[in-house]
Design a protein around this motif. Structure first.
Motif, short mmCIF file in Angstrom:
data_model
loop_
_atom_site.label_atom_id
_atom_site.label_comp_id
_atom_site.label_asym_id
_atom_site.label_seq_id
_atom_site.Cartn_x
_atom_site.Cartn_y
_atom_site.Cartn_z
N UNK A 119 -7.02 6.52 7.09
CA UNK A 119 -6.03 6.92 6.09
C UNK A 119 -6.47 8.21 5.41
N UNK A 120 -5.50 9.09 5.14
CA UNK A 120 -5.81 10.33 4.46
C UNK A 120 -6.15 10.10 2.99
N UNK A 121 -5.60 9.05 2.41
CA UNK A 121 -5.83 8.79 0.99
C UNK A 121 -5.90 7.29 0.74
N UNK A 122 -7.10 6.69 0.78
CA UNK A 122 -7.21 5.24 0.59
C UNK A 122 -7.07 4.81 -0.87
N UNK A 123 -7.10 5.76 -1.80
CA UNK A 123 -6.95 5.40 -3.20
C UNK A 123 -6.53 6.62 -4.02
N UNK A 124 -5.95 6.35 -5.19
CA UNK A 124 -5.58 7.39 -6.15
C UNK A 124 -6.06 6.95 -7.52
N UNK A 125 -6.20 7.89 -8.44
CA UNK A 125 -6.59 7.59 -9.81
C UNK A 125 -5.46 7.99 -10.76
N UNK A 126 -5.34 7.23 -11.86
CA UNK A 126 -4.34 7.56 -12.87
C UNK A 126 -4.82 7.06 -14.23
N UNK A 127 -4.50 7.82 -15.27
CA UNK A 127 -4.79 7.40 -16.63
C UNK A 127 -3.48 7.10 -17.34
N UNK A 128 -3.35 5.89 -17.91
CA UNK A 128 -2.09 5.49 -18.53
C UNK A 128 -2.37 4.56 -19.70
N UNK A 129 -1.83 4.90 -20.87
CA UNK A 129 -1.98 4.09 -22.07
C UNK A 129 -3.44 3.79 -22.39
N UNK A 130 -4.29 4.80 -22.22
CA UNK A 130 -5.69 4.66 -22.58
C UNK A 130 -6.52 3.84 -21.62
N UNK A 131 -5.99 3.56 -20.44
CA UNK A 131 -6.73 2.78 -19.45
C UNK A 131 -6.75 3.50 -18.11
N UNK A 132 -7.80 3.26 -17.36
CA UNK A 132 -7.95 3.89 -16.04
C UNK A 132 -7.37 2.98 -14.97
N UNK A 133 -6.65 3.59 -14.03
CA UNK A 133 -6.02 2.82 -12.95
C UNK A 133 -6.44 3.37 -11.59
N UNK A 134 -6.67 2.46 -10.66
CA UNK A 134 -6.93 2.81 -9.27
C UNK A 134 -5.78 2.26 -8.43
N UNK A 135 -5.16 3.14 -7.66
CA UNK A 135 -4.07 2.73 -6.77
C UNK A 135 -4.63 2.70 -5.36
N UNK A 136 -4.54 1.56 -4.70
CA UNK A 136 -5.12 1.41 -3.37
C UNK A 136 -4.27 0.43 -2.56
N UNK A 137 -4.75 0.04 -1.40
CA UNK A 137 -4.07 -0.95 -0.58
C UNK A 137 -4.96 -2.17 -0.41
N UNK A 138 -4.32 -3.35 -0.42
CA UNK A 138 -5.09 -4.58 -0.30
C UNK A 138 -5.18 -5.01 1.17
N UNK A 139 -5.70 -6.20 1.38
CA UNK A 139 -5.91 -6.69 2.74
C UNK A 139 -4.61 -6.87 3.52
N UNK A 140 -3.50 -7.03 2.81
CA UNK A 140 -2.20 -7.22 3.46
C UNK A 140 -1.42 -5.91 3.54
N UNK A 141 -2.10 -4.79 3.28
CA UNK A 141 -1.51 -3.45 3.35
C UNK A 141 -0.46 -3.21 2.28
N UNK A 142 -0.52 -3.97 1.20
CA UNK A 142 0.36 -3.74 0.06
C UNK A 142 -0.32 -2.77 -0.91
#
Length: 205
Positions: A119-142
């Motif tokens: 994958x070109x991008x297995x995860x992304x980062x985001x800051x929202x409402x004072x909290x850190x978020x990681x966007x990724x895919x789980x074992x079921x590709x969701x």
């Protein structure tokens, strides 16, 4: 080791990331030629003086890199964070830049992400409402959004609780919440098929 000055003559400098930090625009860079990337620090734009200056050595050299030399980062409550991929297949560390010491420090270990070598991008980062978020895919590709409570992380620092073993990895790295500090929480999950993660923007609503 090949001198950076020599590499600069044969490779092209490219911006590999960007962050608005402490009122300035920080742009980490790499030298690039097909198949090869070399980290060479970066530059910082000062809007008050309308000038570019060289990035501090510790900031540029230690900026965690993703695949193909790209460097993700996010600002949360005025602090600069980045995710440093692990050499293993199921984890990584969240690092925060300390501008006073000019060094990146690990603040969260064992980020529950999987490795996606195809994958070109297995995860992304985001800051929202004072909290850190990681966007990724789980074992079921969701696509799953993991939220880290940085306030809980500070309260559960190594000075007040024992640190986990460095080689510890959860059996189910995406769905298991950190049992010791309860930092991570999955707040959303959705199946987008074969779509790849490209970018993440936080919009005021």
């Amino acid at each position: 080791m090949i001198p950076t000055a020599f590499l600069a003559d044969i490779l092209k400098p490219i911006a590999t990331g960007m962050a608005s930090y402490r009122g300035r625009l920080c742009v980490p860079q790499s030298l690039y030629s097909w198949l090869f990337f070399f980290d060479v620090g970066g530059e910082i734009y000062d809007p008050e003086n309308d000038s570019w200056v060289e990035m501090p050595a510790g900031m540029g050299d230690g900026w965690p890199a993703r695949q193909a030399g790209t460097k993700l980062s996010v600002i949360v409550n005025g602090e600069l964070y980045a995710l440093d991929p692990s050499s293993s297949l199921d984890g990584g560390d969240i690092k925060r830049y300390d501008h006073q010491e000019d060094v990146w420090k690990v603040v969260i270990q064992r980020v529950p992400i999987r490795d996606f070598t195809d994958s070109e991008s297995p995860y992304l980062l985001a800051g929202f409402l004072g909290k850190l978020h990681v966007v990724t895919k789980d074992d079921e590709n969701c696509v799953a959004i993991l939220q880290a409570d940085l306030q809980k992380q500070k309260q559960s620092s190594p000075s007040t609780s024992s640190a986990p073993p460095a080689d510890y990895r959860p059996e189910n790295p995406v769905s298991v919440v950190d049992e010791e500090t309860n930092i991570w929480k999955i707040i959303a999950s959705k199946d987008f098929g074969t779509a790849e993660l490209v970018s993440c923007q936080v919009l005021a609503v």
